[in-house]
Scaffold this motif. Structure first.
Motif, short mmCIF file in Angstrom:
data_model
loop_
_atom_site.label_atom_id
_atom_site.label_comp_id
_atom_site.label_asym_id
_atom_site.label_seq_id
_atom_site.Cartn_x
_atom_site.Cartn_y
_atom_site.Cartn_z
N ASN A 164 76.85 39.01 3.47
CA ASN A 164 75.19 39.07 2.92
C ASN A 164 74.68 40.38 2.78
N ILE A 165 73.71 40.56 1.74
CA ILE A 165 73.04 41.67 1.35
C ILE A 165 71.60 41.59 1.74
N SER A 166 70.95 42.32 2.26
CA SER A 166 69.58 42.28 2.93
C SER A 166 68.77 42.22 1.48
N LEU A 201 80.02 39.95 7.57
CA LEU A 201 79.36 41.31 7.46
C LEU A 201 78.00 41.02 6.72
N LEU A 202 76.85 41.51 7.20
CA LEU A 202 75.44 41.74 6.77
C LEU A 202 75.12 43.17 6.77
N ILE A 203 74.73 43.51 5.34
CA ILE A 203 74.34 44.93 4.92
C ILE A 203 72.95 45.05 5.17
N ARG A 204 72.58 45.86 6.01
CA ARG A 204 71.00 45.90 6.53
C ARG A 204 70.14 46.69 5.39
N SER A 205 69.02 46.81 5.25
CA SER A 205 68.35 47.37 4.24
C SER A 205 68.47 49.00 4.37
#
Length: 503
Positions: free
Chosen positions: A143-145, A171-175
């Motif tokens: 997921n991408i922010s 994975l989650l990519i933060r802003s």
């Protein structure tokens, strides 16, 4: 008459801020224009994202939920069927009893801290938070922010995440990852991966409910979650804390050559919390009544299910037009409510009783202004509706404990030092505790706690119990200066002498 209330939001237009950290009191605050906007503290009992190895103590099939034992002297946590999807062996399972059994060990994480009467809310979907990446061991997605709007940057981060992602993790990519060098992202990912392997090994060796991981470092939490490009200064009262701030800023490459960030060490004898009026803000935020600058006031009451805010006009009658008075008062109140929600960290369901307005146009103008000032809150408050009774209903996402919960009786060491008039029950305090509290008050707050009232005199001195049969009395401690250093041995003798009965 239609008003332009741009004056009310001009305060928020310039978002330059600074962070003040008091290492001695374990409290940090985010300030904007010398006004406290947010208060951060580390709770040593429960924190969001704490990871426990728990055991199932009770199962309620009627509500598809269970209670999890988190260990000795801990409240049982609540977990719902929707929060254990990672444990499902078969998608056809619809009952929690098909997944969990009594005394089963389960790895859980706190997603909602306990309130005064309820235990923490738990999930089995573990997340490990880094500065730029969130590792999801039981979720096989990327997921991408949504806060990253540049499509090219999103495509680049998506491709990088595909290369980094382990086979069975997500994975989650933060802003904050936008525009960051890939080496920094890779280092953040490696640290989270090592952290997860350590938690796994620890969980295997444990056989009883216990805490596996807690993010106790206040400095790390501040830099990771609160530092933004609009922060212009970080002030701390400890030299070691300043070194830690510099370490984490360099580790995560937060400082660029063009940044104007200043790191400052506060060296003055006055408490840093008093210097920046943070103590005053905390004490005022614990009071239900809030006076408005125009003469009206708010009354804020928090209950188990919701928070109620009542707006009163008070003495504000500076105009002959009653409609104009009501609208102006409500708009001033809306601006103050947005601030109080953030500084008090009020969450959940909130009901606001504004002063009644008959004009539909005025109601829309108030809601438009209220929505604008709420948009600066990172907790994302959402206005649900304006009811027929004239009540504004909104919700605010929970981000840790509220200020009231944080400084309640179980966490009142700091609050007691601010209020010397508070009485201490001597039955529950040993001598070492009194020494710690008094030393803390003596050196870290200008108001030294005098006249501590006690109901019984029970003194622990040199490994023998000494009981003095005096029903009520008070102890007058020495009033020393900040620069005085009192050895613990000498200070304990002072307390012993104070407790000795008069002959």
């Amino acid at each position: 008459m239609y008003f332009n209330f741009s004056f009310f939001i001009s305060y928020f237009s310039i978002m330059i801020k600074k962070i003040v950290i008091s290492r001695f009191n374990n409290i940090a605050a985010i300030l904007q224009h010398s006004k406290t906007q947010e208060i951060i503290s580390v709770n040593h009992d429960y924190q969001i994202n704490d990871i426990y190895l728990g055991s199932v103590s009770k199962i309620f099939t009627s509500i598809n939920a269970a209670f999890i034992n988190l260990g000795f002297d801990k409240k049982s946590g609540f977990i719902h069927m929707n929060d254990i999807k990672s444990l499902k062996k078969n998608h056809s399972f619809t009952r929690i009893s098909e997944i969990l059994s009594i005394n089963q060990l389960i790895l859980v994480q706190i997603i909602k801290e306990p309130t005064l009467n309820k235990g923490p809310r738990l999930t089995a979907n573990i997340n490990l938070f880094g500065r730029y990446i969130v590792l999801m061991p039981f979720c096989n997605t990327i997921n991408i922010s949504r806060k990253i709007y540049d499509q090219n940057e999103r495509s680049y981060l998506q491709a990088l995440a595909i290369l980094l992602k382990p086979a069975t993790m997500g994975l989650l990519i933060r802003s904050s990852a936008s525009g960051v060098n890939e080496e920094v992202l890779l280092e953040d990912f490696r640290f989270l991966k090592q952290q997860w392997y350590f938690i796994q090994k620890l969980a295997i060796t444990m056989h009883i409910p216990s805490l596996l991981y807690r993010d106790e470092d206040l400095i790390k939490k501040i830099v990771r979650d609160c530092y933004k490009d609009n922060i212009r200064a970080i002030i701390t009262d400890s030299e070691n804390s300043l070194k830690q701030v510099r370490y984490y800023l360099n580790k995560w490459r937060c400082i660029s050559p063009s940044s104007n960030l200043k790191l400052k060490l506060y060296k003055y004898p006055e408490s840093v919390l008093d210097k920046f009026s943070i103590n005053t803000t905390i004490l005022n935020s614990l009071k239900p009544k809030v006076n408005l600058a125009i003469g009206g006031y708010l009354f804020i009451e928090t209950y188990e299910a919701l928070t109620v805010i009542d707006v009163n006009s008070g003495s504000f009658n500076k105009t002959d037009n009653s409609k104009e008075t009501v609208l102006r008062t409500n708009c001033y109140a809306a601006t103050e409510i947005a601030y109080q929600l953030k500084v008090r960290n009020i969450n959940g369901v909130i009901i606001i009783d504004f002063i009644d307005m008959e004009s539909h146009r005025d109601q829309l103008q108030l809601l438009e202004h209220f929505t604008r000032v709420l948009s600066f809150d990172n907790a994302k408050p959402q206005i649900i509706q304006l009811s027929k009774l004239g009540l504004v209903e909104l919700t605010r996402r929970r981000r840790g404990q509220s200020l009231f919960e944080l400084f309640h009786s179980k966490n009142n060491k700091y609050f007691t030092s601010l209020n010397p008039s508070l009485s201490i029950n001597k039955d529950n305090l040993k001598k070492n505790t009194i020494i710690y509290k008094s030393i803390n008050t003596l050196f870290f707050n200008p108001l030294f706690c005098r006249n501590i009232f006690i109901s019984k005199r029970i003194v622990y001195m040199k490994n023998r119990l000494k009981i003095v049969s005096i029903n009520l009395d008070r102890i007058d401690f020495l009033q020393l200066r900040y620069t005085f250093i009192v050895p613990l041995v000498l200070y304990s003798e002072i307390i012993d002498v104070a407790f000795k009965p008069s002959t």
